[in-house]
Design a protein around this motif. Structure first.
Motif, mmCIF file in Angstrom:
data_model
loop_
_atom_site.group_PDB
_atom_site.id
_atom_site.type_symbol
_atom_site.label_atom_id
_atom_site.label_comp_id
_atom_site.label_asym_id
_atom_site.label_seq_id
_atom_site.Cartn_x
_atom_site.Cartn_y
_atom_site.Cartn_z
ATOM 1 N N TRP A 58 12.167 21.047 -2.322
ATOM 2 C CA TRP A 58 13.197 21.528 -3.730
ATOM 3 C C TRP A 58 14.125 20.439 -4.223
ATOM 4 C CZ3 TRP A 58 18.777 22.677 -4.177
ATOM 5 C CH2 TRP A 58 18.600 23.625 -4.777
ATOM 6 N N ARG A 59 14.451 19.710 -3.305
ATOM 7 C CA ARG A 59 15.558 18.774 -3.748
ATOM 8 C C ARG A 59 15.223 17.647 -4.698
ATOM 9 N NH1 ARG A 59 19.493 15.570 -0.643
ATOM 10 N NH2 ARG A 59 20.948 16.325 -1.830
ATOM 11 N N LYS A 62 13.593 19.292 -8.255
ATOM 12 C CA LYS A 62 14.839 19.396 -8.873
ATOM 13 C C LYS A 62 15.398 18.680 -9.916
ATOM 14 C CE LYS A 62 18.638 23.013 -8.968
ATOM 15 N NZ LYS A 62 19.529 23.694 -8.192
ATOM 16 N N ARG A 65 13.117 16.955 -12.691
ATOM 17 C CA ARG A 65 12.983 18.621 -13.568
ATOM 18 C C ARG A 65 14.666 17.673 -13.878
ATOM 19 N NH1 ARG A 65 12.073 22.418 -10.042
ATOM 20 N NH2 ARG A 65 13.856 22.838 -9.525
ATOM 21 N N VAL A 81 22.605 16.701 -9.463
ATOM 22 C CA VAL A 81 21.794 17.442 -8.735
ATOM 23 C C VAL A 81 23.022 17.295 -6.794
ATOM 24 C CG1 VAL A 81 20.008 18.102 -6.562
ATOM 25 C CG2 VAL A 81 19.102 16.733 -8.358
#
Length: 102
Positions: A58-59, A62, A65, A81
């Motif tokens: 997930w990290r 992110k 993106r 982040v």
């Protein structure tokens, strides 16, 4: 002694991911992953062997993106982040404190 799933004779699925599997799941390049590891951005559960966890997927997604949207280098994206995660933890803490006061 073998760890097995209660409902079958299959071994329990590991929560730790190996390097190649992590690269495949996240789409990150091995060079970028090496940079993140060098930055100490991951917590490895096994000494001497780098493993990754679901939350790391997930990290990294992110991070990808954010870096892609704002055309940032990896180091800049990791800072953002990390700050977003800190804000999220603080917001959850404030909500929990407000619930206690009610």
């Amino acid at each position: 002694m073998s760890m097995t799933n209660k409902n079958s004779n299959l071994p329990m699925q590991s929560e730790a991911l190996a390097w190649d599997e992590f690269v495949e799941l996240t789409g990150i390049s091995p060079n970028q992953l090496e940079e993140l590891v060098d930055l100490g951005w991951f917590d490895s559960s096994l000494p001497g062997k780098m493993t990754f966890h679901d939350v790391d997927i997930w990290r990294v997604r992110k991070l990808g993106r954010i870096c892609g949207t704002f055309e940032l280098p990896v180091i800049g994206g990791t800072i953002i982040v990390d700050l977003l995660e800190r804000v999220d933890r603080l917001e959850r803490l404030v909500r929990a404190m407000n619930n206690i006061e009610d």
